[in-house]
Design an enzyme around this catalytic site. Structure first.
Site, short mmCIF file in Angstrom:
data_model
loop_
_atom_site.label_atom_id
_atom_site.label_comp_id
_atom_site.label_asym_id
_atom_site.label_seq_id
_atom_site.Cartn_x
_atom_site.Cartn_y
_atom_site.Cartn_z
N CYS A 1 0.84 -1.20 0.00
CA CYS A 1 0.00 0.00 0.00
C CYS A 1 0.88 1.26 0.00
O CYS A 1 1.58 1.49 -0.96
CB CYS A 1 -0.99 -0.02 1.16
SG CYS A 1 -2.35 1.15 0.89
N HIS B 1 -3.75 -4.81 -0.20
CA HIS B 1 -3.30 -5.36 1.08
C HIS B 1 -3.37 -6.89 1.04
O HIS B 1 -4.43 -7.45 1.28
CB HIS B 1 -4.19 -4.85 2.22
CG HIS B 1 -3.95 -3.42 2.54
ND1 HIS B 1 -3.00 -3.02 3.46
CD2 HIS B 1 -4.51 -2.28 2.07
CE1 HIS B 1 -2.99 -1.70 3.54
NE2 HIS B 1 -3.89 -1.23 2.70
N GLU C 1 -2.39 -8.89 3.16
CA GLU C 1 -2.72 -9.39 4.52
C GLU C 1 -4.20 -9.26 4.82
O GLU C 1 -4.67 -9.75 5.85
CB GLU C 1 -1.86 -8.65 5.56
CG GLU C 1 -2.29 -7.23 5.90
CD GLU C 1 -1.90 -6.16 4.87
OE1 GLU C 1 -1.49 -6.51 3.75
OE2 GLU C 1 -2.04 -4.96 5.21
#
Lengths: 262, 202
Positions: B78, B182, B184
């Site tokens: 990001c 992202h 994650e």
């Protein structure tokens, strides 16, 4: 193409998922971490935990729920309810929330939106709104869980929210909430036509067609629902299959849930 | 051991949580020594470009990052991806890390809802990027950003479509990767991408 999001919402009290029954009774329906995991497996795009605890101990329990969920569920988590200060934002984000939702406190202290956006970034500031129709094309904003009319014009409020740096609006209609007759299309359109930040539809979803109506007839980015999913009347997957069949772009996870991916 | 650079930005625990889940060893750190001794580096981040660069400078990490990124797998996520470029234009002109040629500026399309927030599908521009190995196709990942990279097509591994094309994953062809999304927070697809990254460690 950006997918429309389906967001299950979990009301949490003292660390347990609860569901209000006819205004007076509240019953516990389970462990939030398990619910979150299940919704994630069904293909939820995001999850909202709404803390309805008033006590300090309850807040701690909520943060534990967030911490434990963030270790098992790898989709965005939003936490709302009882957020009053920048410190509340900080501890909620540090527990593992990706976004924090403010409602009454933002109405009473709009600077909180600006401050939080400056410090943590707009992307994590969601402003929740409870609004009710006054007359044709006019709605006012309520606070304290929709109990007190603040006599604040909805359209003026959403313009202000956007200016202050909010990243997203979660728009709940008091008129349709709990009635299960569909989202408030008219109010959603009024807000979506006013702002250029994402709007989440909330309140009133009672059947699978209601999701489709919201996405087809308004410019909302996401739709939130609670009881439909809690009581297993529908799974997120069923909703998404229905939306795909009706030409609404959603994230289809049916092809990648295989454990063989790893 | 993967060093996750901790410069006070946002929700960095989520990157650690994802690596923990995958059984990949990692540490949150801003210690130069730990970063130098790591096998791979992740630069996460949410927030504003100039603020993040000034935090990295304050921690004395800019030169360390430039040096280490030439030797071992490096992933910016990001804002961490945006910092890889030469310059950013968020609030003010600001030098980035200069690891990939290009700049970062507003998504400049007045009719679009900003931030670009939600799940968008990866459209592959370069085949055989090791981070995308084994993905099933129709791969959606989670984005939230208002600025995007403007860079040479040859560095763009995957786009997504939001108005114009948005660079979703960039690569310098060697060790340096950047994900605008992202991983994650992108469910199983994202976890797979992180696992692929960890497998670059020799």
């Amino acid at each position: 193409m950006l997918a429309k999001r389906i967001i299950p919402c979990l009301d949490v009290r003292d660390g347990h998922v609860v569901k209000g029954v006819n205004f007076d009774g509240i019953k516990e329906v389970g462990d939030p971490v398990e619910f979150a995991y299940e919704y994630n497996m069904q293909g939820a795009d995001e999850l909202v935990f709404y803390d309805i605890t008033a006590s300090h101990e309850g807040r701690g329990a909520m943060l534990d729920v967030v911490r434990n969920t963030a270790k098992k569920v790898f989709i965005p988590l939003t936490v709302g309810g009882g957020i009053k200060t920048i410190d509340d934002f900080r501890e909620t984000l540090r527990a593992g929330a990706d976004k924090v939702s403010v409602n009454s406190q933002a109405v009473q202290n709009p600077e909180l939106i600006r401050e939080a956006a400056d410090i943590f970034g707009s992307q994590c500031v969601v402003v929740g709104i409870d609004a009710k129709k006054v007359s044709n094309g006019k709605w006012t904003v309520y606070i304290n869980g929709g109990r007190i009319d603040y006599n604040l014009d909805l359209i003026e409020w959403v313009k202000k929210i956007e200016k202050l740096g909010a990243g997203e609006i979660c728009l709940n209609s008091i008129d349709t909430d709990g009635v299960r007759g569909g989202y408030d299309i008219e109010m959603l359109n009024a807000v979506c036509d006013t702002v250029k930040i994402p709007v989440i539809a909330s309140g009133g979803c009672g059947k699978i067609e209601d999701f489709c109506d919201a996405f087809k007839n308004t410019n909302c980015s996401a739709a939130l629902a609670a009881s439909l999913f809690h009581f297993k009347e529908l799974t997120v997957n069923e909703v998404k299959s229905y939306l795909i069949n009706h030409g609404v772009p959603v994230r289809d996870v049916s092809n990648n849930l295989s454990p063989r991916l790893f | 051991m993967i060093a996750i650079i901790d410069y006070g930005a946002g929700n960095i625990f989520s990157v650690k949580n994802a690596l923990d889940m995958l059984g990949i060893e990692s540490v949150l750190t801003k210690e130069r020594k730990v970063i130098e001794n790591s096998d791979a580096i992740i630069l996460p981040g949410v927030g504003a470009f100039p603020w993040a660069m000034s935090e990295l400078k304050k921690s004395g990490l800019v030169d360390t990052i430039k040096h280490e990124a030439a030797k071992k797998p490096f992933l910016g996520i990001c804002l961490g991806m945006q910092l890889l470029f030469d310059k950013g234009y968020e609030f003010e002109e600001c030098d980035g890390l200069g690891l990939i040629p290009g700049k970062v500026d507003k998504i400049n399309e007045p009719e679009l809802i900003i931030p670009h927030m939600g799940w968008n599908m990866l459209e592959y521009n370069i085949k055989n990027c090791p981070l995308f190995e084994g993905l099933p196709g129709n791969d959606y990942v989670y984005f939230v950003h208002s600025f995007k990279a403007y860079c040479d097509d040859k560095n763009i591994v995957a786009y997504c479509e939001y108005g114009d094309k948005v660079p979703a994953m960039v690569w310098n062809g060697k060790y340096v990767y950047g994900a605008q999304f992202h991983p994650e927070k992108s469910g199983k697809i994202g976890l797979k991408i992180l696992q692929n990254f960890s497998r670059l460690i020799k």
